[in-house]
Write a protein that holds these residues in place. Structure first.
Motif: not given
Length: 343
Positions: A2-3, A76-79, A99-101, A123-126
């Motif tokens: 997920p982005a 259900e999180l954003d961060a 999870r796109g957080l 981190f470069d994977r995301f």
């Protein structure tokens, strides 16, 4: 995978906090911070932190977990705030990225240079993941004001003297483990290393003297000279030789192109600013109230929340974390060799 998506500007940013050592400070701030919602907290061994998990979480209006990975998977999180020692973060960062957080990351970024490279690759994977390091000193109002003055009437910083020394016996054992925290310079003096880079720019070389004066496994007192690409120089006193009764006084003096300034404070934080241009007949004095020690990161978290709600990049990002580790390791190399170390 997920982005990351920007939270609805009208909705609070939903947070989980992992690690309830220093992370309990973040949880406390987020439970009342405008624009944020503390959803859940997690710690593998909350009793070791003196926490009865369920009532503690309920008091904050959150749910409690003994497994941060489970929290990330079920809520259900954003961060997420990751406040566990750096050697234990890989699986948590991976789960957050999948999870796109967004991630608010406690310092230090890594154990050493090699670990920093490994974490950078992770981190470069995301690439779309917003990441902010908790170098909270640069977000204090007094430091923000000094940055404005250096960009304005005071002109560029030329020579700086900075002092931040923790009380002795104040740090947990993991800080001194070379495989976990890798020393007080990497784990705490890094706050001032980041602040100096924020004020003076890119560092190019480090010299250092000091050592383990009180029998600590690693250096507990250092005097460091940093040179910057701009030509500026800084002298930094750091370590863990202080007295608890002094409450960790903080001081930073800047001699600039057109004048000078001095920040002072306590409990790691700057709250007083005196400054004058070379032509001024008297100095200006500005002051701010200090937050409680547990709210030292409140301004940084507020910036993080605002960035996520607007889609802006939070600062400082992970590059600042890598740089602070590189500087801490350069300090150790300079201690061991007695030579100037290029950064």
């Amino acid at each position: 995978m997920p982005a990351h998506s920007t939270p609805d500007a009208a909705a609070p940013v939903r947070f989980g906090v992992i690690g309830l050592g220093f992370g309990r400070c973040h949880a406390k701030v987020l439970s009342t911070l405008s624009g944020a919602q503390l959803v859940a907290v997690a710690d593998l061994d909350p009793e070791a932190q003196g926490i009865d998990l369920e009532p503690y979480a309920a008091k904050l209006g959150a749910r409690g977990y003994r497994d941060g990975l489970r929290m990330i998977a079920e809520e259900e999180l954003d961060a997420v705030v990751i406040a566990v020692p750096p050697a234990a973060r890989r699986r948590l960062v991976t789960a957050a990225g999948e999870r796109g957080l967004a991630v608010f990351l406690e310092k230090p970024f890594a154990v050493d240079d090699a670990h920093a490279e490994e974490m950078t690759e992770l981190f470069d994977r995301f690439p779309d993941m917003p990441v902010m390091m908790d170098f909270c000193l640069r977000h204090l109002p007094a430091v923000r004001r000094l940055r404005e003055l250096l960009d304005g009437p005071l002109g560029e910083g030329l020579v700086v003297n900075a002092d931040l020394v923790l009380p002795r016996d104040d740090s947990p054992a993991w800080v001194w483990d070379p495989a976990v925290g890798n020393g007080i310079v990497n784990e705490n003096t890094c706050h001032v290393l980041d602040t100096l880079c924020h004020l003076l720019g890119e560092p190019v070389a480090v010299q250092a003297a000091g050592g383990s004066y009180l029998g600590s496994p690693l250096e507990d007192g250092v005097a460091v000279v940093l040179r910057f690409d701009s030509g500026a120089s800084a002298v930094l006193t750091g370590g863990a030789l202080g007295a608890e009764a002094m409450r960790t006084p903080a001081a930073l003096s800047v001699y600039s192109r057109h004048g000078q300034a001095r920040l002072t404070g306590r409990d790691h934080m700057f709250a007083e600013l005196d400054w004058a241009t070379a032509e001024a007949s008297e100095a200006a004095h500005e002051s701010w109230s200090l937050p409680g020690r547990g709210e030292i990161s409140a301004a940084a978290l507020a910036h993080f929340v605002s960035s996520l709600r607007t889609g802006a990049a939070p600062a400082p990002g992970r590059d600042a974390g890598v740089l602070a580790v590189r500087l801490a390791m350069a300090v150790r190399t300079a201690l061991e060799t007695g030579a100037s170390v290029d950064v």
